[in-house]
Design a protein around this motif. Structure first.
Motif, PDB file in Angstrom:
ATOM      1  N   GLU A 342       3.556  71.381  38.533  1.00 39.90           N
ATOM      2  CA  GLU A 342       2.374  70.954  39.262  1.00 39.90           C
ATOM      3  C   GLU A 342       2.578  71.140  40.761  1.00 39.90           C
ATOM      4  O   GLU A 342       3.676  71.403  41.223  1.00 39.90           O
ATOM      5  N   ASP A 343       1.503  70.971  41.493  1.00 40.75           N
ATOM      6  CA  ASP A 343       1.529  71.034  42.956  1.00 40.75           C
ATOM      7  C   ASP A 343       1.740  72.477  43.429  1.00 40.75           C
ATOM      8  O   ASP A 343       1.655  73.416  42.652  1.00 40.75           O
ATOM      9  N   VAL A 344       2.056  72.646  44.682  1.00 36.78           N
ATOM     10  CA  VAL A 344       2.196  73.969  45.291  1.00 36.78           C
ATOM     11  C   VAL A 344       3.518  74.600  44.839  1.00 36.78           C
ATOM     12  O   VAL A 344       4.562  73.959  44.885  1.00 36.78           O
ATOM     13  N   GLN A 345       3.439  75.831  44.388  1.00 37.00           N
ATOM     14  CA  GLN A 345       4.651  76.513  43.952  1.00 37.00           C
ATOM     15  C   GLN A 345       5.588  76.737  45.133  1.00 37.00           C
ATOM     16  O   GLN A 345       5.181  77.212  46.187  1.00 37.00           O
ATOM     17  N   GLN A 346       6.841  76.391  44.937  1.00 41.06           N
ATOM     18  CA  GLN A 346       7.834  76.514  45.987  1.00 41.06           C
ATOM     19  C   GLN A 346       8.704  77.749  45.759  1.00 41.06           C
ATOM     20  O   GLN A 346       8.954  78.142  44.623  1.00 41.06           O
ATOM     21  N   PRO A 347       9.201  78.353  46.838  1.00 36.22           N
ATOM     22  CA  PRO A 347      10.113  79.496  46.663  1.00 36.22           C
ATOM     23  C   PRO A 347      11.458  79.029  46.135  1.00 36.22           C
ATOM     24  O   PRO A 347      11.796  77.841  46.187  1.00 36.22           O
ATOM     25  N   ASN A 348      12.211  79.974  45.611  1.00 36.18           N
ATOM     26  CA  ASN A 348      13.550  79.643  45.147  1.00 36.18           C
ATOM     27  C   ASN A 348      14.375  79.100  46.304  1.00 36.18           C
ATOM     28  O   ASN A 348      14.279  79.583  47.436  1.00 36.18           O
ATOM     29  N   ARG A 349      15.193  78.119  45.995  1.00 40.32           N
ATOM     30  CA  ARG A 349      16.105  77.589  47.007  1.00 40.32           C
ATOM     31  C   ARG A 349      17.429  78.310  46.882  1.00 40.32           C
ATOM     32  O   ARG A 349      17.983  78.428  45.790  1.00 40.32           O
ATOM     33  N   ALA A 350      17.939  78.760  48.012  1.00 40.74           N
ATOM     34  CA  ALA A 350      19.214  79.481  48.021  1.00 40.74           C
ATOM     35  C   ALA A 350      19.991  79.069  49.255  1.00 40.74           C
ATOM     36  O   ALA A 350      19.442  78.517  50.211  1.00 40.74           O
ATOM     37  N   GLY A 351      21.292  79.348  49.238  1.00 36.35           N
ATOM     38  CA  GLY A 351      22.131  79.054  50.388  1.00 36.35           C
ATOM     39  C   GLY A 351      22.174  77.572  50.693  1.00 36.35           C
ATOM     40  O   GLY A 351      22.336  76.724  49.806  1.00 36.35           O
ATOM     41  N   TRP A 352      22.007  77.222  51.969  1.00 36.59           N
ATOM     42  CA  TRP A 352      22.101  75.828  52.396  1.00 36.59           C
ATOM     43  C   TRP A 352      21.022  74.970  51.744  1.00 36.59           C
ATOM     44  O   TRP A 352      21.263  73.813  51.360  1.00 36.59           O
ATOM     45  N   ALA A 353      19.825  75.516  51.585  1.00 36.88           N
ATOM     46  CA  ALA A 353      18.749  74.747  50.959  1.00 36.88           C
ATOM     47  C   ALA A 353      19.091  74.386  49.523  1.00 36.88           C
ATOM     48  O   ALA A 353      18.749  73.300  49.037  1.00 36.88           O
ATOM     49  N   PHE A 354      19.774  75.278  48.835  1.00 39.50           N
ATOM     50  CA  PHE A 354      20.165  74.993  47.452  1.00 39.50           C
ATOM     51  C   PHE A 354      21.288  73.954  47.402  1.00 39.50           C
ATOM     52  O   PHE A 354      21.267  73.033  46.581  1.00 39.50           O
ATOM     53  N   GLU A 355      22.270  74.093  48.291  1.00 37.15           N
ATOM     54  CA  GLU A 355      23.403  73.175  48.290  1.00 37.15           C
ATOM     55  C   GLU A 355      22.985  71.756  48.646  1.00 37.15           C
ATOM     56  O   GLU A 355      23.572  70.785  48.171  1.00 37.15           O
ATOM     57  N   THR A 356      21.980  71.602  49.501  1.00 38.16           N
ATOM     58  CA  THR A 356      21.570  70.275  49.964  1.00 38.16           C
ATOM     59  C   THR A 356      20.270  69.822  49.313  1.00 38.16           C
ATOM     60  O   THR A 356      19.574  68.956  49.850  1.00 38.16           O
ATOM     61  N   ASP A 357      19.941  70.385  48.167  1.00 37.86           N
ATOM     62  CA  ASP A 357      18.719  70.018  47.451  1.00 37.86           C
ATOM     63  C   ASP A 357      18.744  68.516  47.151  1.00 37.86           C
ATOM     64  O   ASP A 357      19.625  68.017  46.453  1.00 37.86           O
ATOM     65  N   GLU A 358      17.762  67.763  47.667  1.00 33.08           N
ATOM     66  CA  GLU A 358      17.755  66.309  47.534  1.00 33.08           C
ATOM     67  C   GLU A 358      16.839  65.803  46.432  1.00 33.08           C
ATOM     68  O   GLU A 358      16.714  64.600  46.242  1.00 33.08           O
ATOM     69  N   THR A 359      16.178  66.692  45.712  1.00 35.41           N
ATOM     70  CA  THR A 359      15.235  66.234  44.693  1.00 35.41           C
ATOM     71  C   THR A 359      15.974  65.716  43.471  1.00 35.41           C
ATOM     72  O   THR A 359      16.979  66.278  43.043  1.00 35.41           O
ATOM     73  N   TYR A 360      15.456  64.627  42.926  1.00 33.86           N
ATOM     74  CA  TYR A 360      16.058  64.001  41.747  1.00 33.86           C
ATOM     75  C   TYR A 360      15.585  64.688  40.471  1.00 33.86           C
ATOM     76  O   TYR A 360      16.273  64.704  39.464  1.00 33.86           O
ATOM     77  N   ASP A 361      14.387  65.260  40.549  1.00 34.54           N
ATOM     78  CA  ASP A 361      13.830  65.946  39.386  1.00 34.54           C
ATOM     79  C   ASP A 361      14.408  67.364  39.332  1.00 34.54           C
ATOM     80  O   ASP A 361      15.271  67.730  40.107  1.00 34.54           O
ATOM     81  N   GLY A 362      13.915  68.171  38.400  1.00 35.38           N
ATOM     82  CA  GLY A 362      14.417  69.536  38.260  1.00 35.38           C
ATOM     83  C   GLY A 362      15.215  69.694  36.973  1.00 35.38           C
ATOM     84  O   GLY A 362      15.106  68.878  36.048  1.00 35.38           O
ATOM     85  N   VAL A 363      16.011  70.754  36.906  1.00 33.12           N
ATOM     86  CA  VAL A 363      16.781  71.028  35.692  1.00 33.12           C
ATOM     87  C   VAL A 363      18.265  71.154  36.047  1.00 33.12           C
ATOM     88  O   VAL A 363      18.618  71.752  37.062  1.00 33.12           O
ATOM     89  N   PRO A 364      19.142  70.594  35.221  1.00 34.96           N
ATOM     90  CA  PRO A 364      20.580  70.762  35.458  1.00 34.96           C
ATOM     91  C   PRO A 364      21.036  72.152  35.032  1.00 34.96           C
ATOM     92  O   PRO A 364      20.351  72.848  34.267  1.00 34.96           O
ATOM     93  N   GLY A 365      22.193  72.543  35.534  1.00 41.09           N
ATOM     94  CA  GLY A 365      22.770  73.838  35.180  1.00 41.09           C
ATOM     95  C   GLY A 365      24.255  73.713  34.921  1.00 41.09           C
ATOM     96  O   GLY A 365      24.934  72.801  35.433  1.00 41.09           O
ATOM     97  N   VAL A 366      24.785  74.627  34.131  1.00 40.64           N
ATOM     98  CA  VAL A 366      26.212  74.629  33.814  1.00 40.64           C
ATOM     99  C   VAL A 366      26.978  75.290  34.948  1.00 40.64           C
ATOM    100  O   VAL A 366      26.603  76.365  35.420  1.00 40.64           O
ATOM    101  N   GLU A 367      28.043  74.652  35.393  1.00 36.18           N
ATOM    102  CA  GLU A 367      28.897  75.214  36.440  1.00 36.18           C
ATOM    103  C   GLU A 367      30.112  75.920  35.866  1.00 36.18           C
ATOM    104  O   GLU A 367      30.508  76.985  36.335  1.00 36.18           O
ATOM    105  N   SER A 368      30.730  75.344  34.837  1.00 33.60           N
ATOM    106  CA  SER A 368      31.924  75.960  34.249  1.00 33.60           C
ATOM    107  C   SER A 368      32.166  75.417  32.853  1.00 33.60           C
ATOM    108  O   SER A 368      31.703  74.318  32.498  1.00 33.60           O
ATOM    109  N   VAL A 369      32.904  76.205  32.074  1.00 39.68           N
ATOM    110  CA  VAL A 369      33.365  75.808  30.741  1.00 39.68           C
ATOM    111  C   VAL A 369      34.864  76.052  30.695  1.00 39.68           C
ATOM    112  O   VAL A 369      35.324  77.161  30.978  1.00 39.68           O
ATOM    113  N   THR A 370      35.628  75.025  30.358  1.00 37.65           N
ATOM    114  CA  THR A 370      37.088  75.130  30.307  1.00 37.65           C
ATOM    115  C   THR A 370      37.565  74.904  28.885  1.00 37.65           C
ATOM    116  O   THR A 370      37.136  73.949  28.221  1.00 37.65           O
TER     117      THR A 370
END
Length: 833
Positions: A342-370
Motif C-alpha cells: 500500500e501507499d506510495v511505492q518506494q525505490p529499493n534501498r541500497a548502501g547506507w539506506a539499506f544498512e540503516t533501514d529503521e522500519t519494523y515491517d518488511g520481510v526478513p532475509g537469510v544472511e548465512s547457513v553454517t
C-alpha cells in the motif's frame, strides 16, 4: 611417510629434471602449413612507406623506436616481427595517425595484402610452432580433474589461491602459473582433504562450512531453481558430507547496522530441506511484544524485551539432522506470502539506506547457513566417489568390504590380496590423473605410500595415503611435454599422441582426457584425420565443452570482472545481486547458444535475440517475461542486439558513478578489434567536471577538451568515438536518452579515416564491416587459450590461414576450433635441447 617427507619429496621432484624423453621423429614442416601460401608473392614497393610513414619513422626521429627509412624490403624474413606490427597498424587504420595524410584505401589494401603474402611465405619456409612453458594446472582445471576422475565436486576457491592472469585476462597461460612454497603447502592440504572426502573418512576434527548470501541479493522472489515453488529468498547450496552421520545446521538472518533482525512485525515461515525433503520449519517474527516501535535508531532506547527479541530473533534457528554421505542440496527459504503493498511505492534501498533501514515491517532475509560435523559417525556410506575408486575388495581377515563398483553398476566384487587390490585400484586412477599409461615405477611409488598408510591403519587408510601422493605428483600438477631424444635444437617436432590428447582436452574441456581419448592416443591413432575429427565432434557435443563458455568466453570478454563491479547505490538503487547474476547468465547463455548452434562468429555482433528472466527483462524494459527461468527473447524493436547490448559488458566497462567512453572504447579495441592502444603516459590529469564558466560539462565535452593535447589525441581519437556510440546505455546498461548531466545523449562518432556512425546500430555496422578483423581477434584469443601461451608474431601466418579457410563457411565456430587443433602451433613444438 609423513607430511613433511611428502613435502620434501614434491619439492625435490619438481625442482629436478623430468626426463621421460621418447624417441620421436622430428618433423621439418608443420602438421598443417599456412593455407594458400603464395609460392611467388607479389613484390613490395616503398611508395606507400616513403609517402606516409618515413616522415615519422626515420633514422632521426625513430618514432615508437621504429625506422623504415633504410629498411630492406627483400629481407623481410629477418624482420618478420617488425613487419607484422606494420601490417597490423596499417590494416586496422591506426596509422597514419589522425590529422596526417592517409593513403587511398585501395593502396593500403594492396600493400598490406602483399606484406601478408610475403610474411606467410616466411612462415611456411621457416616454421616456428613456439615452445610453451611447462604448464601448471590452474585451479579450475584442478577441480575439473577431481570431478572427472574421483566423481567428487569440490570448490577450489576454498582450497587453492586464485591464479594470476595474463594481459588478456586468461588464467591458463603457463607464463603466469608460478609455483611457490606456499602454494605447495596448499596442494598438500588440498590432497589430504580430497582423499578423505573421496573415501568417506572423517577428519581429525569436525569441519565448519559457512555459505553466505550477499546483502545485495533481493529476497522477495524465488532465489533458485533448486528451491520449491512458492518460496522466496534464502539459498540452495551443494554440501559434501564426508561420512554418514549427524550434522548441525545454523541459520543467521540479515540484520541492520543496529544489529536488529529485519522484518519482525509479521510471522514468516522458514523451511529447511535436504534434497528437497522438508526437515524443519521455523517461524520468525510476529511475536506479541508490548509497544513495539514503528521505527528505531541506534541512538534511541526501547523496551528491554523488544531489544532482546530484535537482536536475537535468529538465535534458535539451528538444528541437528542425519545426512547420508556425499553431495546433497541444502535448501533454506521462506514460504512466500502474497500481498499488495500500500501507499506510495518506494525505490529499493541500497548502501547506507539499506544498512540503516529503521522500519519494523518488511520481510526478513537469510544472511548465512553454517553446517558443522560430523557428529555420531555412522559409516562411510555409499557415494559416487567410493563407487568410482573401490573397484575391488581385499579378501582374508579384516577385509573392508569396499563398495567398489562403477557408478550405476551392480555386482559382486572379486576378492583379492590387499596389495593386489590396491594396485588394481590405483592403476586406472594414475592413468587418468597422469594423463598417460601408468608405468611400473609410478605404481611402485604409489604402493610405497599405500604400505605406509596401511601400517598406520586399515586398507582404506593405505589408499588414502596413496591418493594423497597421487594428487601432489608433478605428473598431475604439471602438463609435462618431453622432447624426442634425437631432436635438433631449434627445429619443430610433432608432439606425441598422448600430449596431443592432453592439449585437446584442456582446450575444449579444461580437464584431463577421458578414457576414450586416452585409448585412441595410446594406440597412436589420434592424429589420423578421421579419428581426430570424430573426437573433436564428440568433445564439442559433450556437456564438458561448456568450459569454452565458462573459461574462454568469460575471460576473453572480462565477464568475471562483473563480480567486482560496484555501481553507486545512490545513483543506481535498483542494482542488486539478482540483476548481477542475471547479467552474467544472459551473456553465458548467449555465447553457449552460438557455439552449440555452430553459428558464424560475426553473429555475436548481429544476433537479434538474447536470454532473459523477469529481473533482467525489467531492467531492459521488455514486457511479458515472468519468473526466474531464463528463456530466449527476440530483440526486434528494442535498442539492443548482439553482445554490445549486453548489460554485463556495459557495466564492466563503466565507472561506479558514470559511463566511460574511454573504458568502453579501449575494451572494444583490445577484445574485439585486436588493436590495443598503448598505455597512457604517467601523471595524466583527471577530466575536469566543469567548464571555464563553472557550467557542468558532459563527458563528451570533457573528452573533447582532453583531446586538445596532441599526445592524448593520438590514442583517444581511436578509443573515444567507439565508446561514444554506446552512450545511450548508462553505467549499468539501462537505455537512456539523457546523460548524467541531464543533457541529451550524443551517440555519434567518427573514425580517424572519416567514417561516421551513430549509436549501437552504427557501431555494429562498423564492426561488421571489419568482420575479418573481428574474427581474427576472437581467433587469436582462442588460439592463445588453446596453447596456454601468448600469441607471438610467428603465429600470425597460421592465424591468417585459419581465418581465410573459415571465410567461405561464414566463420563457423566448429571450423575455427578444428583449424586451431589441426594447426602447427597446436600439434607441434620447437626443440630447445
Amino acid at each position: 611417510m609423513r607430511v613433511g617427507a611428502l613435502f620434501i619429496l614434491v619439492v625435490l621432484v619438481v625442482a629436478g629434471p623430468t626426463s621421460r624423453a621418447v624417441a620421436q621423429t622430428p618433423t621439418p614442416r608443420p602438421a598443417r602449413a599456412a593455407s594458400r601460401t603464395a609460392s611467388n608473392p607479389p613484390p613490395l614497393t616503398r611508395e606507400l612507406l616513403d609517402r606516409h610513414c618515413v616522415a615519422c619513422h626515420n633514422d632521426r626521429l625513430k618514432t615508437a623506436g621504429l625506422t623504415l627509412e633504410q629498411i630492406d624490403l627483400t629481407t623481410i624474413a629477418d624482420q618478420a616481427e617488425t613487419w607484422e606490427k606494420v601490417a597490423m597498424k596499417l590494416s586496422s587504420g591506426l596509422m597514419p595517425p589522425a590529422g596526417r595524410p592517409r593513403p587511398e584505401p585501395a593502396a593500403t589494401t594492396t600493400f598490406v595484402s602483399a606484406l601478408h603474402a610475403n610474411l606467410d611465405r616466411v612462415g611456411h619456409e621457416r616454421p616456428n610452432p613456439g615452445r610453451p612453458l611447462t604448464h601448471r594446472l590452474n585451479r579450475t582445471e584442478y577441480a575439473n580433474i577431481i570431478r572427472d576422475v574421483l566423481a567428487l565436486e569440490i570448490d577450489p576457491r576454498t582450497l587453492l589461491p586464485a591464479d594470476d592472469t595474463d594481459q588478456h585476462g586468461f588464467d591458463n597461460n603457463a607464463s603466469v602459473l608460478s609455483l611457490s612454497p606456499t602454494l605447495l603447502e596448499r596442494y598438500l592440504s588440498a590432497a589430504r582433504k580430497i582423499s578423505r572426502l573421496a573415501l568417506g573418512r572423517p577428519g581429525p576434527t569436525t569441519s565448519i562450512d559457512t555459505y553466505s548470501v550477499s546483502k545485495l541479493m533481493t529476497q522477495e522472489d524465488r532465489a533458485s531453481d533448486r528451491l520449491p515453488f512458492g518460496t522466496r529468498g534464502g539459498t540452495a547450496v551443494t554440501h559434501t558430507f564426508p561420512v554418514e552421520g549427524e550434522y548441525a545446521l545454523t541459520i543467521k538472518l540479515q540484520k541492520t547496522l543496529y544489529s536488529t533482525v529485519r522484518g519482525l512485525a509479521q510471522p514468516h515461515d522458514l523451511e529447511v530441506r535436504v534434497d528437497r525433503q522438508l526437515v524443519r520449519t521455523f517461524t520468525v517474527g510476529g511475536k506479541n511484544i508490548t509497544n513495539p516501535p514503528l521505527s528505531f535508531a541506534a541512538t534511541l532506547s526501547w523496551t528491554p524485551e523488544w531489544e532482546s527479541y530484535a537482536n536475537h530473533a535468529d538465535a534458535d534457528l539451528n538444528l541437528r539432522f542425519r545426512a547420508p554421505a556425499g553431495a546433497h542440496t541444502i535448501g533454506v527459504a521462506f514460504i512466500r506470502k502474497q500481498f499488495e503493498a500500500e501507499d506510495v511505492q518506494q525505490p529499493n534501498r541500497a548502501g547506507w539506506a539499506f544498512e540503516t533501514d529503521e522500519t519494523y515491517d518488511g520481510v526478513p532475509g537469510v544472511e548465512s547457513v553454517t553446517i558443522e560435523g560430523p557428529f555420531a559417525v555412522a559409516g562411510a556410506g555409499d557415494t559416487p566417489s567410493r563407487r568410482r575408486i573401490l573397484t575391488c575388495r581385499p579378501g582374508g581377515p579384516g577385509r573392508q568390504g569396499g563398495l567398489g563398483r562403477e557408478s550405476g553398476q551392480v555386482g559382486e566384487l572379486a576378492d583379492l590380496d590387499e596389495r593386489a587390490c590396491a594396485r588394481q585400484i590405483l592403476t586406472p586412477l594414475a592413468r587418468r590423473v597422469y594423463r598417460r599409461p601408468a608405468t611400473k615405477e609410478d605404481l611402485d611409488t604409489l604402493m610405497t605410500f599405500f604400505d605406509a598408510g596401511r601400517r598406520d591403519g586399515d586398507f582404506e587408510a593405505g589408499l588414502e595415503r596413496a591418493l594423497q601422493r597421487l594428487l601432489v605428483s608433478p605428473d598431475f600438477l604439471f602438463r609435462i611435454e618431453t622432447e624426442p631424444t634425437n631432436a635438433t635444437p631449434g627445429q619443430p617436432y610433432r608432439i606425441s599422441d598422448l600430449e596431443l590428447a592432453s592439449r585437446l582436452s584442456f582446450f575444449l574441456w579444461s580437464t584431463a582426457p577421458d578414457d576414450e581419448l586416452l585409448d585412441v592416443a595410446t594406440k597412436g591413432v589420434l592424429r589420423q584425420p578421421a579419428t581426430l575429427d570424430r573426437q573433436i565432434r564428440r568433445m564439442l557435443a559433450d556437456s564438458r565443452s561448456r568450459a569454452l563458455v565458462d573459461n574462454f568466453a568469460a575471460q576473453w570478454l572480462q565477464l568475471r570482472d562483473l563480480r567486482g563491479a560496484v555501481p553507486d547505490p545512490d545513483l543506481f538503487p535498483d542494482f542488486d545481486e539478482n540483476l548481477r547474476e542475471a547479467m552474467r547468465t544472459e551473456t553465458e547463455l548467449f555465447i553457449k547458444s552460438q557455439i552449440e548452434a555452430d553459428r558464424g562468429m560475426p553473429e555475436l555482433l548481429t544476433a537479434d535475440y538474447t536470454f532473459m528472466n523477469e529481473r533482467l527483462a525489467r531492467h531492459y524494459r521488455v514486457p511479458g517475461v515472468y519468473g526466474t527461468r531464463f528463456r530466449k527473447v527476440m530483440l526486434v524493436g528494442t535498442p539492443r542486439g548482439g553482445l554490445l547490448g549486453h548489460a554485463s559488458l556495459l557495466t564492466v566497462t563503466s565507472y561506479p558513478n558514470r559511463t566511460s567512453p574511454v573504458l568502453r572504447g579501449k575494451w572494444l579495441l583490445e577484445n574485439l578489434l585486436g588493436t590495443p592502444p598503448p598505455p597512457p603516459p604517467p601523471d595524466v590529469p583527471a577530466l575536469k567536471d566543469r567548464g571555464a564558466n563553472g557550467e557542468r560539462q558532459s563527458v563528451r565535452a570533457r573528452l573533447e577538451e582532453h583531446r586538445k593535447n596532441a599526445v592524448c589525441a593520438t590514442c583517444h581519437s581511436q578509443m573515444d568515438p567507439l565508446g561514444f556510440a554506446l552512450e545511450h546505455f548508462d553505467a549499468v546498461g539501462r537505455y537512456r536518452t539523457v546523460d548524467e548531466g541531464r543533457t541529451p545523449v550524443d551517440a555519434s562518432g567518427a573514425l580517424p579515416n572519416g567514417d561516421k556512425f551513430e549509436g549501437l546500430p552504427g557501431l555494429r555496422d562498423v564492426m561488421v564491416g571489419r568482420r575479418e578483423q573481428f574474427v581474427g581477434t576472437v581467433t587469436e584469443r582462442l588460439l592463445s587459450f588453446a596453447l596456454g601461451r601468448s600469441v607471438e608474431y610467428y603465429d600470425r601466418p597460421t592465424l591468417r590461414a585459419i581465418v581465410r579457410d573459415a571465410a567461405p563457411g561464414g566463420y563457423k565456430w566448429s571450423t575455427i576450433i578444428t583449424s586451431i587443433i589441426k594447426s602447427a602451433p597446436f600439434q607441434m613444438r620447437r626443440a630447445e635441447s
